[in-house]
Design a protein around this motif. Structure first.
Motif, PDB file in Angstrom:
ATOM      1  N   ASP A 295       3.150   2.533   2.060  1.00  0.00           N
ATOM      2  CA  ASP A 295       4.219   3.083   1.232  1.00  0.00           C
ATOM      3  C   ASP A 295       4.459   2.274  -0.032  1.00  0.00           C
ATOM      4  O   ASP A 295       5.583   1.870  -0.335  1.00  0.00           O
TER       5      ASP A 295
ATOM      6  N   CYS B 150       3.311   2.261  -4.301  1.00  0.00           N
ATOM      7  CA  CYS B 150       2.750   3.097  -5.361  1.00  0.00           C
ATOM      8  C   CYS B 150       2.206   2.168  -6.449  1.00  0.00           C
ATOM      9  O   CYS B 150       2.967   1.462  -7.111  1.00  0.00           O
TER      10      CYS B 150
ATOM     11  N   ARG C 212       7.466   9.905  -8.873  1.00  0.00           N
ATOM     12  CA  ARG C 212       8.344  10.455  -7.829  1.00  0.00           C
ATOM     13  C   ARG C 212       7.530  11.218  -6.790  1.00  0.00           C
ATOM     14  O   ARG C 212       7.773  11.101  -5.596  1.00  0.00           O
TER      15      ARG C 212
ATOM     16  N   ALA D 115       3.433   3.098 -10.158  1.00  0.00           N
ATOM     17  CA  ALA D 115       4.840   2.987 -10.548  1.00  0.00           C
ATOM     18  C   ALA D 115       5.108   1.825 -11.497  1.00  0.00           C
ATOM     19  O   ALA D 115       5.822   2.013 -12.490  1.00  0.00           O
TER      20      ALA D 115
ATOM     21  N   ALA E  25       5.562   8.869  -4.509  1.00  0.00           N
ATOM     22  CA  ALA E  25       6.403   8.150  -3.550  1.00  0.00           C
ATOM     23  C   ALA E  25       6.950   9.072  -2.470  1.00  0.00           C
ATOM     24  O   ALA E  25       7.489   8.593  -1.472  1.00  0.00           O
ATOM     25  N   SER E  26       6.796  10.374  -2.643  1.00  0.00           N
ATOM     26  CA  SER E  26       7.300  11.312  -1.632  1.00  0.00           C
ATOM     27  C   SER E  26       6.361  11.352  -0.432  1.00  0.00           C
ATOM     28  O   SER E  26       5.259  10.800  -0.468  1.00  0.00           O
TER      29      SER E  26
ATOM     30  N   ARG F 158       2.346  10.525  -0.363  1.00  0.00           N
ATOM     31  CA  ARG F 158       1.723   9.562   0.552  1.00  0.00           C
ATOM     32  C   ARG F 158       0.595  10.219   1.325  1.00  0.00           C
ATOM     33  O   ARG F 158      -0.472   9.637   1.511  1.00  0.00           O
TER      34      ARG F 158
ATOM     35  N   ARG G 245       7.533  -0.581  -4.409  1.00  0.00           N
ATOM     36  CA  ARG G 245       7.747  -0.052  -3.057  1.00  0.00           C
ATOM     37  C   ARG G 245       8.232   1.395  -3.128  1.00  0.00           C
ATOM     38  O   ARG G 245       9.092   1.738  -3.927  1.00  0.00           O
ATOM     39  N   GLY G 246       7.700   2.219  -2.230  1.00  0.00           N
ATOM     40  CA  GLY G 246       8.096   3.616  -2.180  1.00  0.00           C
ATOM     41  C   GLY G 246       9.554   3.807  -1.809  1.00  0.00           C
ATOM     42  O   GLY G 246      10.217   4.718  -2.314  1.00  0.00           O
ATOM     43  N   THR G 247      10.072   2.950  -0.950  1.00  0.00           N
ATOM     44  CA  THR G 247      11.475   3.070  -0.547  1.00  0.00           C
ATOM     45  C   THR G 247      12.407   2.862  -1.740  1.00  0.00           C
ATOM     46  O   THR G 247      13.416   3.552  -1.866  1.00  0.00           O
TER      47      THR G 247
ATOM     48  N   ILE H 149      11.606   3.434  -4.899  1.00  0.00           N
ATOM     49  CA  ILE H 149      11.446   4.577  -5.806  1.00  0.00           C
ATOM     50  C   ILE H 149      12.305   5.740  -5.328  1.00  0.00           C
ATOM     51  O   ILE H 149      13.014   6.375  -6.106  1.00  0.00           O
ATOM     52  N   ARG H 150      12.245   6.006  -4.012  1.00  0.00           N
ATOM     53  CA  ARG H 150      13.039   7.116  -3.467  1.00  0.00           C
ATOM     54  C   ARG H 150      14.530   6.827  -3.568  1.00  0.00           C
ATOM     55  O   ARG H 150      15.329   7.725  -3.825  1.00  0.00           O
TER      56      ARG H 150
END
Length: 76
Positions: free
Chosen positions: A54, A56, A6, A59, A9-10, A14, A67-69, A71-72
């Motif tokens: 973006d 990770c 987490r 993960a 991915a924030s 990044r 993808r970070g999007t 995860i968020r």
């Protein structure tokens, strides 16, 4: 979701990856010479690009999306 994933991915995570990648590349290009410098520079490209695009890389190791999007979105 794993707290480490987490964080990575924030926005702060990044930024950490981008700064770490730039630091590794700078150390490899300016501080080290020869093959070790090239290897450290190439290794530094990985966190830099992961932060910029973006994604990770850790993960999927913890069962999360790449993808970070995503995860968020999963934590909301």
């Amino acid at each position: 979701m794993n707290p480490f994933v987490r964080f990575m991915a924030s926005a702060a995570g990044r930024l950490v990856r981008i700064v770490a990648g730039l630091a590794l590349m700078g150390w490899g290009l300016l501080g080290l010479r020869g093959t070790a410098g090239i290897v450290v520079t190439v290794v530094g490209v990985v966190p830099l690009l992961a932060g910029l695009f973006d994604v990770c890389l850790f993960a999927p190791l913890f069962g999360g999306p790449f993808r970070g999007t995503k995860i968020r979105a999963a934590r909301e």
